[in-house]
Design an enzyme around this catalytic site. Structure first.
Site, short mmCIF file in Angstrom:
data_model
loop_
_atom_site.label_atom_id
_atom_site.label_comp_id
_atom_site.label_asym_id
_atom_site.label_seq_id
_atom_site.Cartn_x
_atom_site.Cartn_y
_atom_site.Cartn_z
N ASP A 1 0.86 -1.17 0.00
CA ASP A 1 0.00 0.00 0.00
C ASP A 1 0.91 1.23 0.00
O ASP A 1 2.13 1.11 0.08
CB ASP A 1 -0.95 -0.02 1.20
CG ASP A 1 -0.21 0.10 2.53
OD1 ASP A 1 1.01 0.32 2.52
OD2 ASP A 1 -0.86 -0.04 3.58
N GLY B 1 0.75 3.77 2.18
CA GLY B 1 0.84 4.45 3.47
C GLY B 1 -0.32 5.40 3.69
O GLY B 1 -0.52 5.90 4.80
N GLY B 2 -1.11 5.68 2.63
CA GLY B 2 -2.21 6.64 2.76
C GLY B 2 -3.20 6.23 3.84
O GLY B 2 -3.56 7.04 4.69
N PHE B 3 -3.61 4.97 3.81
CA PHE B 3 -4.60 4.52 4.78
C PHE B 3 -4.03 4.50 6.20
O PHE B 3 -4.69 4.87 7.16
CB PHE B 3 -5.12 3.13 4.41
CG PHE B 3 -6.13 2.60 5.38
CD1 PHE B 3 -7.45 3.03 5.35
CD2 PHE B 3 -5.76 1.70 6.38
CE1 PHE B 3 -8.38 2.56 6.27
CE2 PHE B 3 -6.69 1.23 7.30
CZ PHE B 3 -8.00 1.66 7.24
N ASP C 1 -2.94 8.19 -1.72
CA ASP C 1 -4.30 8.74 -1.75
C ASP C 1 -4.68 9.30 -0.39
O ASP C 1 -3.98 9.06 0.60
CB ASP C 1 -5.31 7.66 -2.15
CG ASP C 1 -5.33 6.50 -1.16
OD1 ASP C 1 -4.28 6.26 -0.49
OD2 ASP C 1 -6.35 5.82 -1.04
N GLN D 1 -11.58 6.83 -4.90
CA GLN D 1 -12.16 7.28 -3.63
C GLN D 1 -13.57 7.82 -3.90
O GLN D 1 -14.20 7.40 -4.87
CB GLN D 1 -11.26 8.32 -2.96
CG GLN D 1 -9.93 7.74 -2.44
CD GLN D 1 -10.11 6.91 -1.16
OE1 GLN D 1 -11.19 6.88 -0.55
NE2 GLN D 1 -9.05 6.19 -0.79
N GLY E 1 -10.91 3.49 0.71
CA GLY E 1 -11.82 4.28 1.54
C GLY E 1 -13.07 3.54 1.94
O GLY E 1 -14.07 4.16 2.32
N CYS F 1 -6.00 -28.23 6.38
CA CYS F 1 -4.74 -27.58 6.76
C CYS F 1 -3.99 -28.42 7.78
O CYS F 1 -4.53 -29.31 8.43
CB CYS F 1 -4.99 -26.16 7.27
SG CYS F 1 -5.43 -26.04 9.01
N CYS G 1 -5.62 -28.50 11.36
CA CYS G 1 -6.79 -29.37 11.52
C CYS G 1 -6.42 -30.84 11.35
O CYS G 1 -7.07 -31.71 11.91
CB CYS G 1 -7.88 -28.96 10.54
SG CYS G 1 -8.59 -27.35 10.97
#
Lengths: 431, 431
Positions: free
Chosen positions: A91, A93-95, A145, A251, A278, A368, A371
């Protein structure tokens, strides 16, 4: 172009694809586990390979603070740093910066924020965020963003959307001018066929500490350690000369009109893939779905479409059926750390006393390694005793459940089966 | 007898042996990783198998408090509870209770102590401790002893030694009368050849949650997941009708005469194996060694000899050369959690900033999956960022280093090489 996206089958709006990256093929729709600090918390990379993980997500904000972009770049980017030869997405870093409500200030130029670790002051602009993402060297990187807060007035949403659009242009411009500086793109030493990425930054003086020639590593690893059905490099693009791919982000808050406008104008700027950002910021789930459904038609049908930060197993299956190709969420890994486990018969809170003497598998329908081997009683004991192994095993199971869910979705699209399989995907608590 | 001990070669006082238990062969000299609460902190059981661990240690005191003996017994003992089909040894709780200095009171009958978890009051006698150990179902269990504090007056040491001798008699008596109650010994359903121990306590109503037939599990596991060179069951004693084995413990503080007397009188009581306890309690290391060296000649040469709670890599190699067959210590696992890693060139404190950009392997001479795959820079980052994966990887490496050290010791005894190899074993900090 440094990715290729091939749609192989479709069923209604849902589509089955192959996203070919410089670090391997990603079968879509795909769920991407989150490895915030270059680690999926508690799970070694070979277990992720065994689970069939084809793409991981890293967080630029966190990696920028620790260990720092220069360190990662010096090791050949995230692939070399964390020894992961398959695809990675970061990402921007905006969020993350958006989440620092009290610690950030947004300007036209960028965002000033304080580190959640030590309060130190930092600045991200579209240019510096992209610079960081180039240094981290993920295969797919995201434009910088502004994640609009919820709720927000329409004028505020529009202003925020316009800012994101201007930042998208700046992100793209900076990326185009600097994309050749990706840590692995220009290295002739990197071979997508080697299991162990060549670590750059090794001086001749380090040679005595670096005796791990590929053939030695090949011998040390048992076959089961890299047990994906399809080798990671099958269909991989050549990394020499390859670059990363920058995706744009739509957005527009919870306003259908603004979302449509954001989508159209982001597509106009032009990216090889598009994300919906967003969302999952506090709005009702029905609203999230409405936004996604109404935005998808405005995104190019032949390019990957990525829904950020979503969701439960039912949600990822449902969004895949709507035509979303990529998703990520901290839910399976974070829930695991709180003892909340997804199973074919609903969500299990493993801390409950009712499981103290339960000899059964966590989810008898799950294949998995957790389990297959351990009882609910043992998992309950590990969690109740605060044993670290609880986090490891719980995370492996939850990721396995998410990845299996997406395998079933892909299978179902290939067979044209419709979404009847969704009835088996449930995160309701176990009755 | 439920163990057999075969000495296959010797070199000076050191000897190479095979300890055959109801749950597999243990090649000696052996280092036993500590799995206090039925888990080696942070390491899944299949990784322990890959490391070549043939015997694990569990702590009766901790397991008695959590999850409780009845729970473990109901799952077929520790083997079923933690899904570990290889050998297990439990201590008697004597040392753990001894560590609760402020919370315990010793009587002739036993020890009253308060739980370190909630302050609740409990009582261990030789009878109740052995009862707990039978319920936990380890292959080898230890007599209930008093670990004499250090320093102590001679009269106090003698009195404590005499108490331990009386408790040894009572431990043996209770064990002989009740040993047929071991959770796996009388179960015809348990097969040493099945990968997955049959979980007892499953009612027919649970059948739908217990679909893990052995063949299904066989398919789910990739070959690398159970990659020991020698299958765990090779040479395993039949479990049907088998019982556990109770070892005696020599005490006597730091007094050579009392140690000799304790050894002789413990041997007179008669056990299939003997431990030296009450060491590593604060005395100088030279004293520990002197006690061990002077006690060994009084222990039967044809039976396993176990030195409890020792030590560094050099120490375990040196004690093996003196003729010790079994050792355990929390050092490799605990040090790992503090970022202290044992390597062929000395101890590495991975938190140090000097490793922040170090692309080399932690220990180029080490063949473990951590050294084969990850750089010092990455391990340093994980530790500095408090990532759970740091504990997992550090523990895997340290255990691998300890197990490799013992492999080299065994190899050296077989070849009659002397202890020259010890020069390569060092825990001095890296210069």
């Amino acid at each position: 172009m440094s990715i290729r996206f091939q749609i192989e089958a479709s069923n209604g709006a849902g589509r089955l694809g192959r996203l070919i990256t410089p670090h391997g093929v990603v079968e879509t729709p795909v769920f991407m586990p989150v490895g915030t600090l270059a680690s999926v918390k508690g799970v070694p990379q070979d277990l992720l390979e065994d689970l069939g993980v084809q793409i991981l997500l890293g967080n630029t904000y966190h990696l920028y603070l620790r260990p720092g972009v220069d360190t990662v770049r010096g090791m050949g980017g995230l692939h070399g740093f964390m020894s992961w030869d398959r695809a990675i997405l970061t990402d921007s870093g905006g969020f993350q910066v958006f989440s620092l409500t009290e610690l950030r200030k947004v300007h036209e130029e960028g965002v000033t924020f304080r580190s959640h670790l030590d309060g130190s002051s930092h600045f991200f602009s579209p240019e510096s965020a992209i610079e960081a993402e180039i240094g981290l060297g993920a295969d797919i990187i995201m434009a910088f963003d502004e994640c609009t807060e919820f709720p927000a007035e329409r004028e505020r949403v529009r202003a925020s959307m316009e800012l994101t659009l201007r930042w998208a242009e700046r992100s793209k411009k900076h990326f185009e001018e600097h994309k050749r500086r990706v840590p692995w793109g220009t290295s002739a030493q990197h071979s997508a066929l080697s299991i162990q990425p060549k670590r750059s930054g090794e001086s001749p003086a380090d040679a005595d500490r670096s005796v791990r020639a590929p053939q030695k590593i090949g011998k040390l690893r048992s076959p089961g350690q890299t047990g994906a059905a399809v080798p990671a490099w099958a269909g991989t693009l050549p990394t020499t000369g390859a670059t990363q791919s920058l995706f744009g982000i739509v957005q527009g808050g919870m306003d259908l009109e603004l979302r449509r406008e954001s989508a159209e104008r982001t597509v106009e700027i032009g990216f090889p893939g598009y994300a919906m950002g967003g969302l999952s910021v506090g709005e009702p789930r029905a609203v999230t779905r409405e936004i996604v459904e109404s935005t998808l038609p405005y995104l190019p049908i032949d390019q990957p479409r990525y829904l950020m930060g979503v969701g439960t197993p039912e949600e990822i299956a449902a969004y895949a059926a709507l035509g979303v190709d990529m998703m990520d969420c901290v839910l399976p890994t974070r829930a695991a750390r709180h003892g909340l486990l997804f199973t074919s018969v609903g969500k299990v809170s493993i801390k409950q006393a009712r499981y103290a003497n339960d000899a059964g598998a966590l989810d008898p329908a799950c294949g998995c390694r957790v389990c297959a081997r351990y009882s609910r009683a043992y998992l309950r004991h590990l969690y109740a005793s605060n044993e670290v192994l609880a986090q490891v095993l719980n995370t492996v199971h939850n990721l396995s459940f998410y990845l299996d869910t997406m395998r079933r979705v892909r299978h179902s699209i290939r067979l044209g089966e419709g979404t009847g399989f969704l009835s088996g995907v449930s995160s309701q608590p176990k009755p």
